[in-house]
Structures are given as structure tokens and as C-alpha cells.
Design a protein around this motif. Structure first.
Motif, mmCIF file in Angstrom:
data_model
loop_
_atom_site.group_PDB
_atom_site.id
_atom_site.type_symbol
_atom_site.label_atom_id
_atom_site.label_comp_id
_atom_site.label_asym_id
_atom_site.label_seq_id
_atom_site.Cartn_x
_atom_site.Cartn_y
_atom_site.Cartn_z
ATOM 1 N N ARG A 168 19.442 37.353 39.832
ATOM 2 C CA ARG A 168 17.839 37.553 39.640
ATOM 3 C C ARG A 168 17.444 36.330 38.495
ATOM 4 O O ARG A 168 16.198 35.794 38.683
ATOM 5 C CB ARG A 168 17.434 38.905 39.280
ATOM 6 N N GLN A 169 17.896 36.347 37.660
ATOM 7 C CA GLN A 169 17.570 35.681 36.516
ATOM 8 C C GLN A 169 17.612 34.228 36.612
ATOM 9 O O GLN A 169 16.772 33.472 36.492
ATOM 10 C CB GLN A 169 18.237 35.804 35.083
ATOM 11 N N TYR A 170 18.611 33.679 37.402
ATOM 12 C CA TYR A 170 18.747 32.408 37.419
ATOM 13 C C TYR A 170 17.919 31.969 38.632
ATOM 14 O O TYR A 170 17.400 30.779 38.565
ATOM 15 C CB TYR A 170 20.337 32.116 38.214
ATOM 16 N N ALA A 171 17.622 32.702 39.523
ATOM 17 C CA ALA A 171 16.445 32.408 40.918
ATOM 18 C C ALA A 171 15.116 32.368 40.031
ATOM 19 O O ALA A 171 14.194 31.363 40.385
ATOM 20 C CB ALA A 171 16.504 33.716 41.693
ATOM 21 N N ARG A 172 14.682 33.260 39.131
ATOM 22 C CA ARG A 172 13.464 33.393 38.438
ATOM 23 C C ARG A 172 13.216 32.253 37.486
ATOM 24 O O ARG A 172 12.405 31.501 37.698
ATOM 25 C CB ARG A 172 13.433 34.482 37.573
ATOM 26 N N GLU A 173 14.482 31.727 36.864
ATOM 27 C CA GLU A 173 14.328 30.376 36.182
ATOM 28 C C GLU A 173 14.086 29.410 37.127
ATOM 29 O O GLU A 173 13.383 28.305 36.283
ATOM 30 C CB GLU A 173 15.660 30.229 35.428
ATOM 31 N N THR A 174 14.739 29.181 38.050
ATOM 32 C CA THR A 174 14.568 28.023 39.113
ATOM 33 C C THR A 174 13.029 27.998 39.355
ATOM 34 O O THR A 174 12.557 26.492 39.335
ATOM 35 C CB THR A 174 15.171 28.185 40.220
ATOM 36 N N VAL A 175 12.320 29.050 39.528
ATOM 37 C CA VAL A 175 11.058 28.992 39.992
ATOM 38 C C VAL A 175 10.206 28.439 38.591
ATOM 39 O O VAL A 175 9.183 27.820 38.785
ATOM 40 C CB VAL A 175 10.621 30.381 40.208
ATOM 41 N N ALA A 176 10.603 28.950 37.408
ATOM 42 C CA ALA A 176 9.849 28.700 36.294
ATOM 43 C C ALA A 176 10.108 27.015 35.927
ATOM 44 O O ALA A 176 9.164 26.548 35.658
ATOM 45 C CB ALA A 176 10.490 29.699 35.113
ATOM 46 N N VAL A 177 11.093 26.536 36.298
ATOM 47 C CA VAL A 177 11.489 24.983 35.890
ATOM 48 C C VAL A 177 10.406 24.309 36.451
ATOM 49 O O VAL A 177 9.746 23.474 36.137
ATOM 50 C CB VAL A 177 12.988 24.814 36.175
ATOM 51 N N TRP A 178 10.257 24.627 37.828
ATOM 52 C CA TRP A 178 9.270 23.953 38.847
ATOM 53 C C TRP A 178 7.959 24.276 38.428
ATOM 54 O O TRP A 178 6.995 23.477 38.455
ATOM 55 C CB TRP A 178 9.638 24.225 40.138
ATOM 56 N N SER A 179 7.639 25.458 38.130
ATOM 57 C CA SER A 179 6.297 25.809 37.449
ATOM 58 C C SER A 179 6.014 24.951 36.278
ATOM 59 O O SER A 179 4.868 24.490 36.008
ATOM 60 C CB SER A 179 6.163 27.319 37.117
ATOM 61 N N TYR A 180 6.856 24.621 35.489
ATOM 62 C CA TYR A 180 6.721 24.010 34.065
ATOM 63 C C TYR A 180 6.570 22.418 34.495
ATOM 64 O O TYR A 180 5.759 21.782 33.578
ATOM 65 C CB TYR A 180 7.787 24.159 33.246
ATOM 66 N N ARG A 181 7.377 21.907 35.343
ATOM 67 C CA ARG A 181 7.259 20.752 35.871
ATOM 68 C C ARG A 181 5.837 20.345 36.432
ATOM 69 O O ARG A 181 5.087 19.439 36.190
ATOM 70 C CB ARG A 181 8.443 20.371 36.747
ATOM 71 N N ALA A 182 5.440 21.386 37.092
ATOM 72 C CA ALA A 182 4.185 21.038 38.043
ATOM 73 C C ALA A 182 2.971 21.003 37.071
ATOM 74 O O ALA A 182 2.058 20.273 37.014
ATOM 75 C CB ALA A 182 3.819 22.172 39.042
ATOM 76 N N PHE A 183 2.998 21.896 35.777
ATOM 77 C CA PHE A 183 2.015 21.970 34.769
ATOM 78 C C PHE A 183 1.833 20.624 33.990
ATOM 79 O O PHE A 183 0.944 20.104 33.862
ATOM 80 C CB PHE A 183 2.477 23.329 33.833
#
Length: 194
Positions: A168-183
Motif C-alpha cells: 500500500r505504501q509503495y503504491a501510494r508513493e508512486t502516485v505521490a512521486v508523479w503528483s510532485y512531478r506534475a506540480f
């Protein structure tokens, strides 16, 4: 294509989680986690104790305890109390109560260090380190990953529970990485337009 990008990102997160760079730095930055009443969560305690270990190895002259405040309890103050209890001198501690997110912590590091801290030892959970390293790079800081790993567990049920938690944490972090990249991309585009 998106699933391929997600898998590549997940593999990079996983690889960074297993990397440790114990080199001299300008500061040790311990990223916050939950506090339950006056007591640190298991995650916060692991991160804090990892910061204590690194300080005792004399890898940096200062430890930044970064996190938010909630319900009147300050994550950085809880971390500092734990560190002082383990012989880290108060004069070596810097409290950053504005570090409510990874991005906010790194912005604080730039401000607190007066732009002079170019290399930090980043202490957090293994899955969180890739995002820290990537976001630090955007700010001109070299973040050396120093994962706070939990001890191995016994019993099939406990191992399964931790495996599901990690997934769950690794999946969540994958989304967070792309969110930070988009920002970051959106911020650069806006700056280019001005």
C-alpha cells in the motif's frame, strides 16, 4: 504505457529504498510521522532513532527535526525530546514545525540553512526516500538516502500484514512521486510564461 511508467517509477522507489549513503553532510534531516498523544508512533520512533545513530557517527553537525503539529502536539518537539534522551545535545537540534509535507520540509531546509546546506542526510521510511531525493534535486540540494528500517518480524500473519502495508505504501508513493512531478512541471511552465 501508463502502467509501464508506473512500474518503472515503482522500481526506482524500491531501488532507492534499499540504498544507503553514509557520507558527511551539512545536516541530518529527519522527516516527521504521526504522534499519538505525547508518544511517537513506531514510524516516528524508527526515524528519530536513525537520526540519533547518524548524529553519533558524526556525519553532520546538526539534526533537523521536521514535521507538523496536530492536536496541540508538535512532531519536531517529540523527536527532539527523544533525541535529547539519547544524548544528542539540544544545541545540535533544529526544530522545523513548518515541515508538514515533504515539499514544505525541503523549502524549510533551504530557508533554515540560509541556502548553505547543499548536502543532507535524509532520514525517512524506505519507500519515502526516492521522492525526497528527487524533490531535493529540484531545489539544488543533494539528499543522501538513509532509510529507517524496521526490524524483521516473526510469524506468517505478522509478515503478511507488513507485506500488505508495504504494498500500500509503495503504491501510494508512486502516485505521490508523479503528483510532485506534475506540480514541478506546472510551476516551471508558469514561471516560463511570466
Amino acid at each position: 504505457m501508463l502502467s509501464g511508467i508506473g512500474v518503472v517509477t515503482l522500481l526506482r522507489i524500491w531501488r532507492t529504498a534499499r540504498t544507503q549513503r553514509l557520507e558527511h553532510a551539512d545536516a541530518i534531516v529527519v522527516f516527521g510521522a504521526a504522534v499519538w498523544g505525547p508518544t511517537p508512533s513506531a514510524t516516528l520512533q524508527l526515524r528519530t532513532m536513525r537520526g540519533v545513530e547518524l548524529y553519533k557517527q558524526r556525519l553532520a553537525p546538526v539534526v533537523v527535526c521536521s514535521g507538523g503539529t496536530g492536536s496541540g502536539v508538535s512532531e519536531p518537539r517529540v523527536m527532539a525530546a527523544l533525541m535529547i534522551g539519547h544524548c544528542v545535545p539540544p544545541s545540535a537540534l533544529v526544530l522545523d514545525e513548518a515541515g508538514v509535507t515533504t515539499r514544505a520540509t525541503l523549502a524549510s531546509i533551504v530557508e533554515i540553512g540560509g541556502g548553505k546546506w547543499r548536502r543532507i542526510l535524509a532520514v525517512s521510511s524506505p519507500f519515502h526516500l526516492f521522492r525526497i531525493v528527487e524533490e531535493s534535486r529540484r531545489r539544488g540540494i543533494e539528499a543522501l538516502p538513509c532509510p529507517a528500517r524496521r526490524a524483521s518480524t516473526r510469524g506468517a500473519q505478522a509478515k503478511l500484514r507488513l507485506l500488505l502495508w508495504d504494498a500500500r505504501q509503495y503504491a501510494r508513493e508512486t502516485v505521490a512521486v508523479w503528483s510532485y512531478r506534475a506540480f514541478a512541471w506546472r510551476t516551471r511552465c508558469r514561471a516560463a510564461v511570466r
